[in-house]
Design a protein around this motif. Structure first.
Motif, short mmCIF file in Angstrom:
data_model
loop_
_atom_site.label_atom_id
_atom_site.label_comp_id
_atom_site.label_asym_id
_atom_site.label_seq_id
_atom_site.Cartn_x
_atom_site.Cartn_y
_atom_site.Cartn_z
N ASP A 142 -83.43 -18.85 18.56
CA ASP A 142 -82.04 -18.80 18.99
C ASP A 142 -81.97 -18.13 20.36
O ASP A 142 -82.86 -17.35 20.73
CB ASP A 142 -81.19 -18.00 17.99
CG ASP A 142 -79.71 -18.35 18.05
OD1 ASP A 142 -79.31 -19.13 18.93
OD2 ASP A 142 -78.94 -17.83 17.21
N ASN B 124 -83.70 -15.81 12.51
CA ASN B 124 -83.49 -17.25 12.47
C ASN B 124 -82.18 -17.69 13.13
O ASN B 124 -82.11 -18.77 13.72
CB ASN B 124 -83.50 -17.75 11.02
CG ASN B 124 -84.85 -17.60 10.36
OD1 ASN B 124 -85.88 -17.87 10.97
ND2 ASN B 124 -84.86 -17.14 9.12
N ASP B 125 -81.15 -16.87 13.03
CA ASP B 125 -79.84 -17.23 13.56
C ASP B 125 -79.08 -15.94 13.88
O ASP B 125 -79.29 -14.92 13.22
CB ASP B 125 -79.06 -18.06 12.54
CG ASP B 125 -77.95 -18.88 13.17
OD1 ASP B 125 -77.87 -18.95 14.41
OD2 ASP B 125 -77.15 -19.48 12.41
N THR C 200 -81.31 -18.34 6.72
CA THR C 200 -81.58 -19.21 7.87
C THR C 200 -80.38 -19.44 8.78
O THR C 200 -80.57 -19.79 9.94
CB THR C 200 -82.10 -20.58 7.38
OG1 THR C 200 -81.13 -21.14 6.48
CG2 THR C 200 -83.43 -20.42 6.66
N ARG C 201 -79.17 -19.29 8.28
CA ARG C 201 -77.98 -19.50 9.11
C ARG C 201 -77.00 -18.35 8.87
O ARG C 201 -76.89 -17.82 7.76
CB ARG C 201 -77.28 -20.83 8.80
CG ARG C 201 -78.13 -22.06 9.02
CD ARG C 201 -78.53 -22.24 10.48
NE ARG C 201 -77.40 -22.28 11.40
CZ ARG C 201 -76.67 -23.37 11.67
NH1 ARG C 201 -76.94 -24.51 11.06
NH2 ARG C 201 -75.69 -23.32 12.56
N ARG D 133 -72.93 -16.73 10.27
CA ARG D 133 -71.73 -16.78 11.08
C ARG D 133 -70.83 -15.59 10.71
O ARG D 133 -71.00 -14.97 9.66
CB ARG D 133 -70.97 -18.09 10.88
CG ARG D 133 -71.68 -19.31 11.48
CD ARG D 133 -71.75 -19.26 12.98
NE ARG D 133 -72.44 -20.39 13.58
CZ ARG D 133 -73.71 -20.41 13.91
NH1 ARG D 133 -74.47 -19.34 13.67
NH2 ARG D 133 -74.26 -21.46 14.48
N SER E 123 -77.55 -25.21 4.33
CA SER E 123 -78.10 -25.53 5.65
C SER E 123 -77.16 -25.20 6.80
O SER E 123 -77.59 -25.16 7.96
CB SER E 123 -78.46 -27.02 5.71
OG SER E 123 -77.31 -27.82 5.45
N ALA E 124 -75.88 -25.01 6.53
CA ALA E 124 -74.92 -24.74 7.60
C ALA E 124 -73.77 -23.91 7.06
O ALA E 124 -73.45 -23.98 5.88
CB ALA E 124 -74.40 -26.04 8.21
N GLN F 296 -76.13 -30.80 9.36
CA GLN F 296 -76.81 -29.85 10.22
C GLN F 296 -75.95 -28.69 10.68
O GLN F 296 -76.40 -27.55 10.77
CB GLN F 296 -77.37 -30.58 11.46
CG GLN F 296 -78.83 -30.91 11.37
CD GLN F 296 -79.15 -31.86 10.23
OE1 GLN F 296 -78.51 -32.87 10.03
NE2 GLN F 296 -80.16 -31.51 9.46
N ASP F 297 -74.68 -28.97 11.03
CA ASP F 297 -73.88 -27.90 11.63
C ASP F 297 -72.39 -28.16 11.45
O ASP F 297 -71.95 -29.32 11.35
CB ASP F 297 -74.20 -27.75 13.12
CG ASP F 297 -73.92 -26.34 13.64
OD1 ASP F 297 -73.69 -25.42 12.82
OD2 ASP F 297 -73.93 -26.14 14.87
N ASN G 141 -78.55 -31.00 15.96
CA ASN G 141 -78.80 -29.78 15.19
C ASN G 141 -77.73 -28.71 15.35
O ASN G 141 -77.50 -27.94 14.42
CB ASN G 141 -80.16 -29.20 15.60
CG ASN G 141 -81.31 -30.11 15.22
OD1 ASN G 141 -81.29 -30.75 14.18
ND2 ASN G 141 -82.30 -30.21 16.09
N ARG G 142 -77.14 -28.61 16.55
CA ARG G 142 -76.18 -27.55 16.79
C ARG G 142 -74.99 -28.05 17.61
O ARG G 142 -75.14 -28.88 18.50
CB ARG G 142 -76.82 -26.37 17.53
CG ARG G 142 -77.90 -25.64 16.77
CD ARG G 142 -77.34 -24.86 15.58
NE ARG G 142 -78.39 -24.11 14.91
CZ ARG G 142 -79.13 -24.57 13.92
NH1 ARG G 142 -78.95 -25.82 13.49
NH2 ARG G 142 -80.06 -23.82 13.36
#
Length: 298
Positions: free
Chosen positions: A28, A79-80, A123-124, A126, A164-165, A206-207, A258-259
């Motif tokens: 990242d 990872n994020d 892994t993700r 926010r 995953s997101a 993915q996002d 992916n993003r």
């Protein structure tokens, strides 16, 4: 390497972060105040690199990056990352770890340890306001309502299927993707509502990202190619690109996106009509830029 533009994508500059023979892959990259911070994916020498930028132009000052490894467990890279300010950022890592950065140039702190809550790989991540949500393997959803001072586990939206997101739209309203499915919670992860995307079942998602409380984008893979959806009503309904979507008039053609990144802009209309999508197209990387015109004076 860091690849950046200072003229609206007319020209690009590449700057090596780790120029060694066995260069580290970065998981990242974020801005923290007047620093660019790149988070190494090394599982033997976890850490982050930083370089100062010119506050007037945004260009890196010099070419030398400095690596910080203090505070990291060497085998658990970030990872994020969620950045709240130049003095506060959080990064999720493997084995249930969350790190806290109070400055790019000092040691990281441990906000959540493996023994605190879960050993699953996170892994993700926010955040919004004082809420942080980290997701990952085995369907784990870990959250904090006080910026990492204490943590809890939410109900798993799709059993043990990896998440995953994630997007945190408000303190207790979150969107997540798990496997081929898409969910929303309105009560901070106590219960989840399955959402339907038009068309055939997704291969993966993915996002998810929002520019405003109303306008958001989602990207995933279906039949070997990326598909994109937009919402203009806060996620109640989602419209495929090129099918009447006011945000995505055509379906971009890439193998996998992916993003999704929206700019930080005071003008809500400008933010909602300007975004970047990063991914792959065959064996090449891809960067899609969308810039919409805004009437009136900014």
């Amino acid at each position: 390497a860091l690849v950046y533009t200072l003229d609206g994508a007319t020209t690009w500059v590449s700057l090596d972060i780790d120029a060694s023979v066995n260069a580290e892959v970065m998981n990242d990259v974020k801005l923290m105040g007047n620093y660019i911070v790149a988070f190494s994916g090394s599982t033997t020498a976890a850490g982050h690199y930083y370089i100062a930028i010119n506050p007037d132009t945004g260009a890196p000052i010099g070419t030398a990056w400095t690596k910080v490894t203090s505070g990291y467990t060497a085998t658990r890279p970030i990872n994020d990352v969620v950045v709240f300010s130049e003095r506060e950022a959080y990064g999720c890592a493997n084995n249930g770890v969350v790190y806290k950065l109070v400055s790019p140039i000092t040691a990281v702190q441990t906000a959540l340890a493996t023994t605190d809550l879960t050993s699953a790989n996170l892994t993700r991540m926010r955040g919004q306001g004082r809420t942080l949500v980290a997701v990952g393997a085995t369907g784990v959803v870990a959250y904090s309502f006080n910026k990492g001072q204490s943590w809890s586990l939410a109900a798993q939206p799709n059993g043990s299927t990896a998440v995953s997101a994630i997007f945190v739209r408000s303190a207790k309203m979150w969107f997540v993707a798990s496997g081929t499915s898409f969910y929303c919670t309105y009560d901070g992860g106590n219960t989840w509502t399955a959402l339907t995307l038009p068309g055939a079942v997704m291969t993966s998602i993915q996002d998810i990202a929002f520019a405003t409380p109303e306008v958001g984008l989602l990207t995933g893979v279906r039949a070997g190619a990326s598909v994109f959806f937009s919402t203009c009503n806060g996620g109640q309904t989602w419209i495929p690109a090129g099918n009447g979507s006011p945000r995505l008039l055509a379906q971009p053609v890439v193998s996998q996106a992916n993003r999704i990144v929206f700019p930080t802009a005071a003008h809500a209309t400008k933010a909602a009509n300007t975004f970047a999508i990063v991914g792959t197209n065959g064996s090449d990387g891809s960067l899609l830029l969308a810039r919409g015109a805004v009437a009136g004076t900014l």
